[in-house]
Design a protein around this motif. Structure first.
Motif, PDB file in Angstrom:
ATOM      1  N   CYS A  42       1.035  -1.353  -0.122  1.00 21.98           N
ATOM      2  CA  CYS A  42       0.066   0.414  -0.294  1.00 21.98           C
ATOM      3  C   CYS A  42       1.211   1.379  -0.054  1.00 21.98           C
ATOM      4  O   CYS A  42       1.346   1.337   0.513  1.00 21.98           O
ATOM      5  CB  CYS A  42      -0.626   0.086   1.204  1.00 21.98           C
ATOM      6  N   LEU A  43       0.547   2.076  -0.648  1.00 18.72           N
ATOM      7  CA  LEU A  43       1.485   3.073  -1.170  1.00 18.72           C
ATOM      8  C   LEU A  43       1.177   4.671   0.126  1.00 18.72           C
ATOM      9  O   LEU A  43       1.872   5.721   0.256  1.00 18.72           O
ATOM     10  CB  LEU A  43       1.155   4.380  -1.957  1.00 18.72           C
ATOM     11  N   ALA A  47       1.350  -1.394   4.043  1.00 20.40           N
ATOM     12  CA  ALA A  47       1.194  -3.156   3.854  1.00 20.40           C
ATOM     13  C   ALA A  47       1.624  -3.768   2.674  1.00 20.40           C
ATOM     14  O   ALA A  47       0.885  -2.876   2.138  1.00 20.40           O
ATOM     15  CB  ALA A  47      -0.207  -3.199   5.263  1.00 20.40           C
ATOM     16  N   VAL A  48       1.394  -5.053   3.128  1.00 18.45           N
ATOM     17  CA  VAL A  48       1.423  -5.742   1.841  1.00 18.45           C
ATOM     18  C   VAL A  48      -0.276  -6.403   1.783  1.00 18.45           C
ATOM     19  O   VAL A  48      -1.008  -6.247   2.318  1.00 18.45           O
ATOM     20  CB  VAL A  48       1.738  -7.125   2.398  1.00 18.45           C
ATOM     21  N   LEU A  49      -0.263  -5.617  -0.059  1.00 16.99           N
ATOM     22  CA  LEU A  49      -1.572  -5.556  -0.098  1.00 16.99           C
ATOM     23  C   LEU A  49      -1.905  -7.347  -0.433  1.00 16.99           C
ATOM     24  O   LEU A  49      -1.627  -7.922  -0.760  1.00 16.99           O
ATOM     25  CB  LEU A  49      -1.234  -4.804  -1.896  1.00 16.99           C
ATOM     26  N   PRO A  50      -3.550  -7.214  -0.492  1.00 16.64           N
ATOM     27  CA  PRO A  50      -4.546  -8.762   0.037  1.00 16.64           C
ATOM     28  C   PRO A  50      -4.245  -9.096  -1.154  1.00 16.64           C
ATOM     29  O   PRO A  50      -4.358  -8.656  -2.275  1.00 16.64           O
ATOM     30  CB  PRO A  50      -5.260  -8.868   1.079  1.00 16.64           C
ATOM     31  N   PHE A  59      -3.928   1.211  -3.051  1.00 18.33           N
ATOM     32  CA  PHE A  59      -3.647   1.247  -1.413  1.00 18.33           C
ATOM     33  C   PHE A  59      -4.812  -0.211  -1.237  1.00 18.33           C
ATOM     34  O   PHE A  59      -5.222  -1.198  -2.095  1.00 18.33           O
ATOM     35  CB  PHE A  59      -4.520   2.651  -1.181  1.00 18.33           C
ATOM     36  N   CYS A  60      -3.950  -0.378  -0.138  1.00 14.31           N
ATOM     37  CA  CYS A  60      -5.237  -1.583   0.532  1.00 14.31           C
ATOM     38  C   CYS A  60      -6.199  -1.965   1.174  1.00 14.31           C
ATOM     39  O   CYS A  60      -7.153  -2.461   0.849  1.00 14.31           O
ATOM     40  CB  CYS A  60      -4.260  -2.224   2.218  1.00 14.31           C
ATOM     41  N   ALA A  67      -7.130   8.439   3.148  1.00 18.01           N
ATOM     42  CA  ALA A  67      -6.184   9.436   4.540  1.00 18.01           C
ATOM     43  C   ALA A  67      -5.083  10.217   3.189  1.00 18.01           C
ATOM     44  O   ALA A  67      -4.916  11.017   3.538  1.00 18.01           O
ATOM     45  CB  ALA A  67      -5.459   8.110   5.104  1.00 18.01           C
ATOM     46  N   SER A  68      -4.281   9.082   2.111  1.00 14.50           N
ATOM     47  CA  SER A  68      -3.308   9.765   1.586  1.00 14.50           C
ATOM     48  C   SER A  68      -4.112  11.462   0.497  1.00 14.50           C
ATOM     49  O   SER A  68      -3.165  11.801   0.214  1.00 14.50           O
ATOM     50  CB  SER A  68      -4.021   8.706  -0.087  1.00 14.50           C
TER      51      SER A  68
END
Length: 251
Positions: A42-43, A47-50, A59-60, A67-68
């Motif tokens: 996720c930028l 976190a690692v993208l599912p 993004f996740c 938020a970004s």
């Protein structure tokens, strides 16, 4: 804000990227498992993208995407002159406030100011408190400018008027254009910490402050910024967006 890291270790990519190193773009973009298989992250929260997400997902989830989007920093509109410049920003624990940080140790501002002056002749910026301004300013070279960030008071019981601003000391920087009407002033009114930022911490500066500080230095897209006290990484993220390097990370 955290302790100053002068020589980041090879696996400490946050400081390298904050300094504007192009080599770290790929490192920030791709994280690798032990097996060597690239992970998509996720930028925003990293976190690692599912598994199963769209191939173009950045993004996740909705929360990180929003938020970004709220972390607004405009692209640099200042034109470089004859060369790229190297600047530094220092946001150390303010004098007398080290006890609220994990390191519990005061920063030697004499050495810090010497380092800024000697290593960054193009320009630098230093955040401090209004209480410590007189002592810190006495250590600075002649010609520095004192700018004011009005962040609003933190309401609490106090024997004196609540502090609602912080000084930003600026030295050098690229001269601004004089053939246009200038909209940059030495004062900024903006609320404090961007609380939904990953790793938000005490003393963290919001995106509006970061952009304002970059412009005080006359920073352009081709310049480099060394964040001497990376802390939460918010200045790094803001610099990426200010210089337009975020696209390179996403690709």
């Amino acid at each position: 804000m955290t302790s100053c890291r002068v020589s980041p270790a090879p696996d400490d990519l946050s400081v390298v990227f904050a300094c504007g190193s192009d080599a770290s773009l790929a490192a920030e973009r791709d994280s690798f498992l032990v097996s060597g298989i690239p992970e998509r992250r996720c930028l925003w929260c990293r976190a690692v993208l599912p598994a199963g997400v769209r191939h173009d997902a950045k993004f996740c989830g909705k929360r990180c995407r929003q938020a970004s989007w709220r972390f607004r920093v405009c692209r640099a509109d200042i034109e470089a002159t004859d060369r790229a410049m190297t600047f530094a920003y220092a946001d150390p624990p303010y004098p007398g406030k080290a006890s609220i940080y994990p390191e519990k140790s005061e920063v030697d501002h004499v050495s810090l100011l010497e380092r800024l002056t000697e290593n960054y002749p193009d320009g630098w910026a230093l955040s401090t408190s209004s209480e410590a301004l007189r002592d810190v300013l006495s250590l600075c070279p002649r010609g520095v400018r004192v700018c004011a960030w009005f962040k609003g008071p933190r309401h609490t019981k106090s024997r004196r008027a609540l502090v609602s601003w912080e000084p930003l000391i600026v030295a050098g920087g690229r001269p601004l254009r004089v053939d246009v009407v200038q909209d940059l002033s030495d004062g900024l009114v903006a609320r404090g910490r961007f609380r939904c930022f990953p790793g938000a911490m005490i003393g963290m500066k919001p995106p509006a402050f970061a952009e304002w500080m970059f412009r005080q230095l006359g920073a352009s897209r081709v310049d480099r910024l060394d964040d001497l006290f990376p802390g939460s990484g918010a200045i790094r993220r803001a610099w990426i967006r200010y210089t337009g390097k975020e696209r390179a990370i996403a690709e």
